[in-house]
Design an enzyme around this catalytic site. Structure first.
Site, PDB file in Angstrom:
ATOM      1  N   HIS A  79       6.618  13.130   1.696  1.00 41.49           N
ATOM      2  CA  HIS A  79       5.948  12.855   2.978  1.00 41.49           C
ATOM      3  C   HIS A  79       6.774  11.884   3.812  1.00 41.49           C
ATOM      4  O   HIS A  79       7.409  10.982   3.269  1.00 41.49           O
ATOM      5  CB  HIS A  79       4.517  12.350   2.774  1.00 41.49           C
ATOM      6  CG  HIS A  79       4.367  11.021   2.101  1.00 41.49           C
ATOM      7  ND1 HIS A  79       4.314   9.825   2.809  1.00 41.49           N
ATOM      8  CD2 HIS A  79       4.244  10.674   0.795  1.00 41.49           C
ATOM      9  CE1 HIS A  79       4.151   8.827   1.946  1.00 41.49           C
ATOM     10  NE2 HIS A  79       4.115   9.297   0.723  1.00 41.49           N
ATOM     11  N   ASP A  81       5.480  10.072   6.484  1.00 41.54           N
ATOM     12  CA  ASP A  81       4.746   8.982   7.135  1.00 41.54           C
ATOM     13  C   ASP A  81       4.725   7.740   6.259  1.00 41.54           C
ATOM     14  O   ASP A  81       4.917   7.805   5.046  1.00 41.54           O
ATOM     15  CB  ASP A  81       3.307   9.415   7.472  1.00 41.54           C
ATOM     16  CG  ASP A  81       2.468   9.719   6.236  1.00 41.54           C
ATOM     17  OD1 ASP A  81       2.954  10.444   5.349  1.00 41.54           O
ATOM     18  OD2 ASP A  81       1.329   9.229   6.153  1.00 41.54           O
ATOM     19  N   ASP A 142       8.453   4.555   0.355  1.00 44.62           N
ATOM     20  CA  ASP A 142       7.291   5.425   0.172  1.00 44.62           C
ATOM     21  C   ASP A 142       7.054   6.142   1.491  1.00 44.62           C
ATOM     22  O   ASP A 142       6.457   5.586   2.381  1.00 44.62           O
ATOM     23  CB  ASP A 142       6.080   4.584  -0.239  1.00 44.62           C
ATOM     24  CG  ASP A 142       4.788   5.363  -0.313  1.00 44.62           C
ATOM     25  OD1 ASP A 142       4.842   6.593  -0.275  1.00 44.62           O
ATOM     26  OD2 ASP A 142       3.723   4.722  -0.398  1.00 44.62           O
ATOM     27  N   GLU A 176       0.307  11.837   4.759  1.00 39.41           N
ATOM     28  CA  GLU A 176      -0.135  11.648   3.378  1.00 39.41           C
ATOM     29  C   GLU A 176      -0.911  10.348   3.231  1.00 39.41           C
ATOM     30  O   GLU A 176      -1.909  10.275   2.524  1.00 39.41           O
ATOM     31  CB  GLU A 176       1.065  11.654   2.428  1.00 39.41           C
ATOM     32  CG  GLU A 176       0.712  11.722   0.946  1.00 39.41           C
ATOM     33  CD  GLU A 176       0.632  10.371   0.247  1.00 39.41           C
ATOM     34  OE1 GLU A 176       0.335  10.361  -0.951  1.00 39.41           O
ATOM     35  OE2 GLU A 176       0.845   9.320   0.886  1.00 39.41           O
ATOM     36  N   GLU A 177      -0.441   9.313   3.909  1.00 37.88           N
ATOM     37  CA  GLU A 177      -1.036   7.976   3.729  1.00 37.88           C
ATOM     38  C   GLU A 177      -2.451   7.881   4.299  1.00 37.88           C
ATOM     39  O   GLU A 177      -3.169   6.943   4.001  1.00 37.88           O
ATOM     40  CB  GLU A 177      -0.152   6.903   4.381  1.00 37.88           C
ATOM     41  CG  GLU A 177       1.254   6.810   3.802  1.00 37.88           C
ATOM     42  CD  GLU A 177       1.294   6.235   2.388  1.00 37.88           C
ATOM     43  OE1 GLU A 177       0.219   5.909   1.849  1.00 37.88           O
ATOM     44  OE2 GLU A 177       2.393   6.111   1.844  1.00 37.88           O
ATOM     45  N   ASP A 199       7.557  11.193  -5.161  1.00 33.16           N
ATOM     46  CA  ASP A 199       6.866  10.091  -4.474  1.00 33.16           C
ATOM     47  C   ASP A 199       6.362   9.063  -5.473  1.00 33.16           C
ATOM     48  O   ASP A 199       5.321   8.439  -5.264  1.00 33.16           O
ATOM     49  CB  ASP A 199       5.699  10.674  -3.647  1.00 33.16           C
ATOM     50  CG  ASP A 199       5.077   9.660  -2.705  1.00 33.16           C
ATOM     51  OD1 ASP A 199       5.728   8.641  -2.409  1.00 33.16           O
ATOM     52  OD2 ASP A 199       3.933   9.894  -2.276  1.00 33.16           O
ATOM     53  N   HIS A 382       3.522  -0.153   0.385  1.00 30.38           N
ATOM     54  CA  HIS A 382       2.671  -0.657   1.471  1.00 30.38           C
ATOM     55  C   HIS A 382       2.784  -2.176   1.616  1.00 30.38           C
ATOM     56  O   HIS A 382       1.820  -2.829   2.006  1.00 30.38           O
ATOM     57  CB  HIS A 382       1.187  -0.281   1.260  1.00 30.38           C
ATOM     58  CG  HIS A 382       0.973   1.169   0.978  1.00 30.38           C
ATOM     59  ND1 HIS A 382      -0.266   1.707   0.755  1.00 30.38           N
ATOM     60  CD2 HIS A 382       1.845   2.218   0.896  1.00 30.38           C
ATOM     61  CE1 HIS A 382      -0.143   3.014   0.535  1.00 30.38           C
ATOM     62  NE2 HIS A 382       1.135   3.339   0.609  1.00 30.38           N
TER      63      HIS A 382
HETATM   64 ZN   LIG Z   1       3.804   8.035  -0.953  1.00 27.28          ZN
END
Ligand SMILES: [Zn+2]
Length: 410
Positions: A79, A81, A142, A176-177, A199, A382
């Site tokens: 992903h 994003d 990520d 995805e997030e 991921d 994150h």
């Molecule tokens: Zn991820």
């Protein structure tokens, strides 16, 4: 030859933060900038059919090199994003060459310090090159590490036609997030027998188990009236809900007290007024059937709380969120077995880890595309302390290439 690091450093400078409050798809237009540039890059490395669809999904094919018949088509997915929880704009990646175990102070925020003591995974990285952000933003490893690894593996396979493999599909996805990464994913058009999301965290990880998850909403109805004249009449739904929350399991079956294979019941949002108070709860377990047991406990406690406040009424709703992908992957044991073999061929030890959450793979597996998760090398997701090791990214590229070979030879 463009390296996985070159690509990674380039991708993280795109702002691709997704937005859960948005109703468009993808949730932010900025993601499309990277997705469109990926199409150009895939064309440039020789993937002629690379294209973006109306939802922003990028798909492409690495054509087969083997002449063997019946080699299954496999896929790799990442992903683009980044998490809305942390700024993702103007990311300034820093490569710390030959990490020596000392604290890494990030220049834009002296309080942002990457310490070996707080990050046991760094102990394996002595002598390696670590990439961090500058302290003001997340890094975006990520999952731009996964994107860079898949593109680099694709470039390698295209320039090494001597490596025998079947057709390999790749996909880059938005959102995805914010839990919408698979919303418009066209499994039939992707056309693979199975896929791997790239991921995950530490070197060698193969993840085949996620939580099974439901969302519950418990709504208490009371009766509101002027508080000065409420004697014997008012029924305060806030107090009923507080009573309910107080009855919930605390020393067990909650996120604060569980790990490993244990599931939980987790109240996480309360919308309160005297007339009507609703409590949202996450229900999690690795055993799908055990969700029902947890939901029965929640329902019993909610009804007991309502009964304890005469005149109050309770309404209970349960919604399915996602299911443990293992329920699907167990029926296709070769998918995970080949991944583990690829990790070993790259000279690594296999780490089987449980995902105490969901992945796009959890949903894709139930959409007909068995999809475990492979390590990408991401750490501290994150966070402004997010980091990735260059050597781990290179190993992930190797694992992808081995996997393509293994599927063609089995
Ligand atoms: Zn991820």
């Amino acid at each position: 030859m463009t390296t996985v690091l070159d690509r990674f450093l380039r991708y993280v400078q795109y702002d691709t933060q997704s937005d859960e409050t948005s109703s468009s798809y993808p949730s932010t237009a900025t993601q499309l900038v990277l997705l469109r540039d990926l199409v150009d890059e895939l064309h440039a490395i020789g993937l002629a059919d690379a294209a973006i669809d109306e939802h922003g999904y990028v798909m492409a094919t690495i054509p087969a090199t083997t002449t063997k018949a019946d080699v299954p088509v496999i896929g790799f997915i990442a992903h683009v994003d980044t998490s809305p929880e942390m700024p993702g704009e103007r990311v300034r990646p820093i490569v710390h060459r030959r990490y020596d175990g000392t604290d890494i102070v990030l220049p834009d925020d002296p309080a942002a310090v990457l310490r070996l003591a707080d990050n046991p995974a760094l102990a394996e990285q002595i002598g390696h090159d670590i990439v961090t952000a500058s302290g003001a933003t997340l890094l975006g490893a990520d999952d731009k590490a996964g994107v860079a690894e898949i593109v680099t593996a694709a470039a390698y396979l295209v320039s090494h036609p001597d490596v025998p493999h079947g057709a390999v599909r790749i996909a880059f996805t938005p959102d995805e997030e914010v839990g919408r990464g698979t919303k418009h994913f066209d499994v039939a058009r992707f056309g693979a027998r199975c896929a791997y999301t790239v991921d995950g965290g530490s070197l060698g990880e193969v993840e085949v188990e996620s939580f099974s998850a439901d969302a519950m909403t418990v709504t208490f109805h009371g009766f509101n009236t002027h508080p000065g004249y409420a004697r014997g009449r008012m029924i305060n739904a806030i107090k009923v809900a507080a009573d309910f929350i107080h009855r919930l399991p605390d020393t067990e079956m909650s996120p604060e007290t569980t790990e490993g294979h244990d599931g939980f019941v987790h109240p996480y949002v309360v919308q309160a007024s005297v007339e009507r108070t609703s409590v949202k709860l996450l229900i999690r377990d690795f055993q799908t059937a055990a969700l029902k047991d947890k939901e029965a406990i929640v329902e019993r406690l909610a009804r007991e709380a309502a009964t304890a406040h005469p005149g109050a009424r309770v309404e209970i709703g349960v919604e399915e969120s996602y299911r443990n992908m293992r329920d699907v992957l167990d029926r296709h044991p070769e998918v995970a077995a080949h991944a583990r073999e690829a990790v070993r061929r790259a000279g690594l030890e296999v780490r089987n880890r449980l995902i105490r959450g969901g992945t796009d793979g959890s949903r894709l597996s139930f959409m007909g595309l068995p999809t475990p998760n492979l390590f990408a090398g991401e750490h501290n997701f994150h966070s402004r302390l997010e980091w990735v090791s260059v050597q781990d990214m290179e190993k992930a590229v190797e694992v992808i290439v081995h996997l393509c070979r293994i599927w063609a030879s089995s």
